[in-house]
Scaffold this motif. Sequence first.
Motif, PDB file in Angstrom:
ATOM      1  N   ASP A  11      38.094  34.819  33.220  1.00 54.44           N
ATOM      2  CA  ASP A  11      38.078  34.832  34.692  1.00 54.44           C
ATOM      3  C   ASP A  11      38.973  35.937  35.238  1.00 54.44           C
ATOM      4  O   ASP A  11      38.614  36.627  36.203  1.00 54.44           O
ATOM      5  CB  ASP A  11      38.538  33.479  35.239  1.00 54.44           C
ATOM      6  N   VAL A  12      40.147  36.104  34.640  1.00 58.14           N
ATOM      7  CA  VAL A  12      41.071  37.143  35.090  1.00 58.14           C
ATOM      8  C   VAL A  12      40.480  38.524  34.822  1.00 58.14           C
ATOM      9  O   VAL A  12      40.555  39.425  35.671  1.00 58.14           O
ATOM     10  CB  VAL A  12      42.442  36.980  34.406  1.00 58.14           C
ATOM     11  N   TYR A  13      39.876  38.688  33.650  1.00 57.43           N
ATOM     12  CA  TYR A  13      39.209  39.950  33.324  1.00 57.43           C
ATOM     13  C   TYR A  13      38.141  40.278  34.373  1.00 57.43           C
ATOM     14  O   TYR A  13      38.083  41.391  34.901  1.00 57.43           O
ATOM     15  CB  TYR A  13      38.585  39.860  31.933  1.00 57.43           C
ATOM     16  N   SER A  14      37.296  39.298  34.695  1.00 58.08           N
ATOM     17  CA  SER A  14      36.219  39.519  35.664  1.00 58.08           C
ATOM     18  C   SER A  14      36.772  39.842  37.045  1.00 58.08           C
ATOM     19  O   SER A  14      36.236  40.698  37.766  1.00 58.08           O
ATOM     20  CB  SER A  14      35.308  38.286  35.737  1.00 58.08           C
ATOM     21  N   ALA A  15      37.867  39.161  37.418  1.00 56.27           N
ATOM     22  CA  ALA A  15      38.462  39.393  38.731  1.00 56.27           C
ATOM     23  C   ALA A  15      39.030  40.810  38.838  1.00 56.27           C
ATOM     24  O   ALA A  15      38.831  41.501  39.854  1.00 56.27           O
ATOM     25  CB  ALA A  15      39.551  38.363  39.000  1.00 56.27           C
ATOM     26  N   ILE A  20      38.533  46.701  40.538  1.00 57.21           N
ATOM     27  CA  ILE A  20      38.434  48.127  40.196  1.00 57.21           C
ATOM     28  C   ILE A  20      37.062  48.675  40.586  1.00 57.21           C
ATOM     29  O   ILE A  20      36.955  49.756  41.180  1.00 57.21           O
ATOM     30  CB  ILE A  20      38.697  48.334  38.694  1.00 57.21           C
ATOM     31  N   MET A  21      36.006  47.918  40.277  1.00 60.57           N
ATOM     32  CA  MET A  21      34.658  48.391  40.599  1.00 60.57           C
ATOM     33  C   MET A  21      34.452  48.516  42.109  1.00 60.57           C
ATOM     34  O   MET A  21      33.728  49.394  42.574  1.00 60.57           O
ATOM     35  CB  MET A  21      33.618  47.439  40.004  1.00 60.57           C
ATOM     36  N   ASP A  22      35.090  47.634  42.882  1.00 58.91           N
ATOM     37  CA  ASP A  22      34.962  47.668  44.349  1.00 58.91           C
ATOM     38  C   ASP A  22      35.975  48.588  45.010  1.00 58.91           C
ATOM     39  O   ASP A  22      36.008  48.692  46.242  1.00 58.91           O
ATOM     40  CB  ASP A  22      35.138  46.254  44.915  1.00 58.91           C
ATOM     41  N   HIS A  23      36.841  49.245  44.200  1.00 59.63           N
ATOM     42  CA  HIS A  23      37.881  50.141  44.697  1.00 59.63           C
ATOM     43  C   HIS A  23      38.941  49.401  45.510  1.00 59.63           C
ATOM     44  O   HIS A  23      39.668  50.018  46.293  1.00 59.63           O
ATOM     45  CB  HIS A  23      37.297  51.287  45.526  1.00 59.63           C
ATOM     46  N   ARG A  38      50.584  37.826  40.602  1.00 60.82           N
ATOM     47  CA  ARG A  38      50.820  37.072  41.838  1.00 60.82           C
ATOM     48  C   ARG A  38      49.576  37.069  42.710  1.00 60.82           C
ATOM     49  O   ARG A  38      49.227  36.042  43.311  1.00 60.82           O
ATOM     50  CB  ARG A  38      52.011  37.679  42.601  1.00 60.82           C
ATOM     51  N   ARG A  39      48.903  38.185  42.769  1.00 63.92           N
ATOM     52  CA  ARG A  39      47.687  38.295  43.596  1.00 63.92           C
ATOM     53  C   ARG A  39      46.612  37.325  43.118  1.00 63.92           C
ATOM     54  O   ARG A  39      45.876  36.750  43.931  1.00 63.92           O
ATOM     55  CB  ARG A  39      47.170  39.735  43.529  1.00 63.92           C
ATOM     56  N   LEU A  40      46.518  37.149  41.810  1.00 64.35           N
ATOM     57  CA  LEU A  40      45.492  36.283  41.241  1.00 64.35           C
ATOM     58  C   LEU A  40      46.002  34.869  40.969  1.00 64.35           C
ATOM     59  O   LEU A  40      45.239  34.017  40.503  1.00 64.35           O
ATOM     60  CB  LEU A  40      44.957  36.891  39.940  1.00 64.35           C
ATOM     61  N   ALA A  41      47.271  34.634  41.255  1.00 65.45           N
ATOM     62  CA  ALA A  41      47.899  33.318  41.055  1.00 65.45           C
ATOM     63  C   ALA A  41      47.792  32.854  39.607  1.00 65.45           C
ATOM     64  O   ALA A  41      47.419  31.719  39.310  1.00 65.45           O
ATOM     65  CB  ALA A  41      47.277  32.280  41.996  1.00 65.45           C
ATOM     66  N   VAL A  42      48.130  33.760  38.684  1.00 64.42           N
ATOM     67  CA  VAL A  42      48.140  33.439  37.258  1.00 64.42           C
ATOM     68  C   VAL A  42      49.420  34.004  36.659  1.00 64.42           C
ATOM     69  O   VAL A  42      50.171  34.737  37.317  1.00 64.42           O
ATOM     70  CB  VAL A  42      46.914  34.033  36.526  1.00 64.42           C
ATOM     71  N   THR A 128      28.572  40.149  47.859  1.00 65.30           N
ATOM     72  CA  THR A 128      28.756  41.519  48.323  1.00 65.30           C
ATOM     73  C   THR A 128      29.517  42.315  47.274  1.00 65.30           C
ATOM     74  O   THR A 128      30.110  41.752  46.354  1.00 65.30           O
ATOM     75  CB  THR A 128      29.540  41.556  49.649  1.00 65.30           C
ATOM     76  N   GLY A 129      29.500  43.633  47.429  1.00 67.98           N
ATOM     77  CA  GLY A 129      30.235  44.484  46.516  1.00 67.98           C
ATOM     78  C   GLY A 129      29.741  44.349  45.089  1.00 67.98           C
ATOM     79  O   GLY A 129      28.552  44.115  44.834  1.00 67.98           O
ATOM     80  N   PHE A 130      30.673  44.478  44.143  1.00 65.88           N
ATOM     81  CA  PHE A 130      30.293  44.428  42.740  1.00 65.88           C
ATOM     82  C   PHE A 130      29.692  43.079  42.363  1.00 65.88           C
ATOM     83  O   PHE A 130      28.809  43.018  41.503  1.00 65.88           O
ATOM     84  CB  PHE A 130      31.516  44.727  41.855  1.00 65.88           C
ATOM     85  N   ALA A 131      30.132  42.013  43.017  1.00 68.40           N
ATOM     86  CA  ALA A 131      29.587  40.682  42.703  1.00 68.40           C
ATOM     87  C   ALA A 131      28.080  40.647  42.898  1.00 68.40           C
ATOM     88  O   ALA A 131      27.369  39.930  42.179  1.00 68.40           O
ATOM     89  CB  ALA A 131      30.260  39.628  43.576  1.00 68.40           C
TER      90      ALA A 131
END
Length: 223
Positions: A11-15, A20-23, A38-42, A128-131
């Motif tokens: 999940d962290v890898y995908s996030a 990065i893909m969405d800049h 901290r941004r990803l709360a992990v 939206t975006g890379f998703a």
Amino acid sequence: MRAGRRILTEDVYSAIQALIMDHAVAPGERIGIDALARRLAVSPTPVREALARLESDGLVRKRPLAGYTATPLLTRAEFDELVEMRLILETAAARRAATEVAAGTVGADDLSRLRGEADLPGATPDATGFAAIAAFTAQDARFHHLLAEVAGNRMLHQAVVRLRAHLHLFRLHFPTSHYGVSTAEHHRVVDAVGAGDPDDAADAMRAHLLAARERHLPFFEGP
């Protein structure tokens, strides 16, 4: 590694990949592990593991004493070099796969798998975006990688996979004209491979890669 840990790391890898893909993490930007955690709360550990994977994908770079940065976007010269490498490797893979079919060493199961991967999905609804394009990007890569695998040359397969062409190209620009058109181009490759015709298979792959190149070129024509 426990199943829960594997899921968290994935999940962290995908996030981070999506950032990065969405800049959202800009090309060339320094990536602070603690700030990202901290941004990803992990915790920082899955962030480090994800960044190591993303380094192998070519989406981040690690420099001694400087840490990680997001890889700069491809320049026009690098884009042309990437296309040239794909033409060398992937037309060879298509030619060899057709040769293996003609020799009887590639069976109906492999061709069925190729046809399944050739049918690329459209945009993910309500994303939206890379998703929105992640499923397309992943399956497009699987098709090209599987064709190289079916070709039966392990070094050729590894070289195609190591290019990570799809991540680099779709980080640059995603032409909506890929939808539908890429699927049709993929099927022409599979038809030629399935017919055991090496020349037609190589020509179909070359035509696909050159058409994809034309779809990406407008990215380089802006300001």
